[in-house]
Design a protein around this motif. Sequence first.
Motif, PDB file in Angstrom:
ATOM      1  N   SER A 191      76.602  39.748  41.949  1.00  0.00           N
ATOM      2  CA  SER A 191      76.543  38.354  43.032  1.00  0.00           C
ATOM      3  C   SER A 191      75.370  38.502  44.167  1.00  0.00           C
ATOM      4  CB  SER A 191      77.473  38.094  44.187  1.00  0.00           C
ATOM      5  OG  SER A 191      78.121  39.542  44.566  1.00  0.00           O
ATOM      6  N   LEU A 192      74.943  37.501  44.208  1.00  0.00           N
ATOM      7  CA  LEU A 192      73.423  37.854  45.562  1.00  0.00           C
ATOM      8  C   LEU A 192      74.122  37.478  47.359  1.00  0.00           C
ATOM      9  CD1 LEU A 192      70.462  36.358  43.774  1.00  0.00           C
ATOM     10  CD2 LEU A 192      70.408  38.957  44.421  1.00  0.00           C
ATOM     11  N   THR A 193      73.829  38.496  48.048  1.00  0.00           N
ATOM     12  CA  THR A 193      74.129  37.567  49.215  1.00  0.00           C
ATOM     13  C   THR A 193      73.325  38.012  50.706  1.00  0.00           C
ATOM     14  OG1 THR A 193      74.850  40.794  49.637  1.00  0.00           O
ATOM     15  CG2 THR A 193      77.305  38.339  48.942  1.00  0.00           C
ATOM     16  N   ILE A 194      73.669  36.927  51.405  1.00  0.00           N
ATOM     17  CA  ILE A 194      72.252  37.108  52.490  1.00  0.00           C
ATOM     18  C   ILE A 194      73.445  36.575  53.700  1.00  0.00           C
ATOM     19  CG2 ILE A 194      72.599  34.664  51.938  1.00  0.00           C
ATOM     20  CD1 ILE A 194      69.369  35.217  53.229  1.00  0.00           C
ATOM     21  N   PHE A 195      73.424  37.472  54.866  1.00  0.00           N
ATOM     22  CA  PHE A 195      73.867  37.112  55.822  1.00  0.00           C
ATOM     23  C   PHE A 195      73.404  36.607  57.042  1.00  0.00           C
ATOM     24  CE2 PHE A 195      75.971  40.570  53.757  1.00  0.00           C
ATOM     25  CZ  PHE A 195      77.077  40.374  55.371  1.00  0.00           C
ATOM     26  N   LEU A 196      73.801  35.359  57.482  1.00  0.00           N
ATOM     27  CA  LEU A 196      73.189  34.710  58.459  1.00  0.00           C
ATOM     28  C   LEU A 196      73.730  34.914  59.851  1.00  0.00           C
ATOM     29  CD1 LEU A 196      72.791  31.716  56.467  1.00  0.00           C
ATOM     30  CD2 LEU A 196      71.168  32.784  56.666  1.00  0.00           C
ATOM     31  N   SER A 197      73.364  34.679  61.593  1.00  0.00           N
ATOM     32  CA  SER A 197      74.022  34.266  62.126  1.00  0.00           C
ATOM     33  C   SER A 197      73.411  33.576  63.078  1.00  0.00           C
ATOM     34  CB  SER A 197      73.950  36.067  63.498  1.00  0.00           C
ATOM     35  OG  SER A 197      72.600  36.660  63.350  1.00  0.00           O
ATOM     36  N   ALA A 198      73.389  33.101  64.129  1.00  0.00           N
ATOM     37  CA  ALA A 198      72.873  31.984  65.348  1.00  0.00           C
ATOM     38  C   ALA A 198      72.676  32.407  65.962  1.00  0.00           C
ATOM     39  CB  ALA A 198      74.614  31.378  65.948  1.00  0.00           C
ATOM     40  N   LYS A 199      71.061  31.250  66.050  1.00  0.00           N
ATOM     41  CA  LYS A 199      70.456  31.869  66.969  1.00  0.00           C
ATOM     42  C   LYS A 199      70.723  32.004  68.776  1.00  0.00           C
ATOM     43  CE  LYS A 199      65.772  30.038  64.443  1.00  0.00           C
ATOM     44  NZ  LYS A 199      65.192  29.054  64.884  1.00  0.00           N
ATOM     45  N   LYS A 200      69.677  32.675  69.324  1.00  0.00           N
ATOM     46  CA  LYS A 200      70.068  32.568  70.663  1.00  0.00           C
ATOM     47  C   LYS A 200      69.631  31.724  71.777  1.00  0.00           C
ATOM     48  CE  LYS A 200      73.020  37.532  70.073  1.00  0.00           C
ATOM     49  NZ  LYS A 200      72.317  38.578  68.748  1.00  0.00           N
TER      50      LYS A 200
END
Length: 164
Positions: free
Chosen positions: A155-164
Motif C-alpha cells: 500500500s501507499l499511505t499519506i497522513f493529513l491533519s487539519a490546518k491550525k
Amino acid sequence: MINEQIRDREVRLIGVHGEQLGIMSAKEAMKLALEAELDLVKVAPTAKPPVCKIIDYGKYKYEMVRKEKEAKKKQKIIEIKEIRLSPNIDVNDLNTKTNGARKFLEKGNKVKVTLRFRGREMAHMNASRYILEDFAKSLEDIAVIDKPIKQEGRSLTIFLSAKK
C-alpha cells in the motif's frame, strides 16, 4: 512521603499558612507538625534540602486528585482515522471518501489515507500515486500533509491533519 517516612537530616519547612520557617532537622519539623495536629508532607523531594510542608494530608491528597481530573477533562485526544482507497476507484467514490475525510478533519482528527494494491495492481504502484496526490489537493483548503506519500508493503499511505 509523610510524617515518619521522612528520613532526611535537614528539611526546608513551610508553615501552615505558607510562611517560610527555614531549614531545620526533620525531627524538629515533625514536632511542629504534631503541635499543629497536622501532617508533615515532603512536597519537593529533589530540592537541596528537601522541602516539607505542614498540612492536612487527606486534604492535600484530595486536592491533587481533583487537579488531575481537571487536567484530564481539558485534554483533547487526537485520533487517527483511516480511509482506504483502491487504484481503480471512480470519481464519485473518491468524492465520497474526500467528504468523509473532510468531516474527520473538521472534528480535529488526523486522517491516514491508504491506497491498497492487490494482485496485478502491484505492477502499477507508481502510476497510481496521483490518486493520493489528488486526494490531498482536494483537501488542501482545510488540511496539510503531515507525512508525505510512503510505500508500506502492498500500500501507499499519506497522513493529513487539519490546518491550525
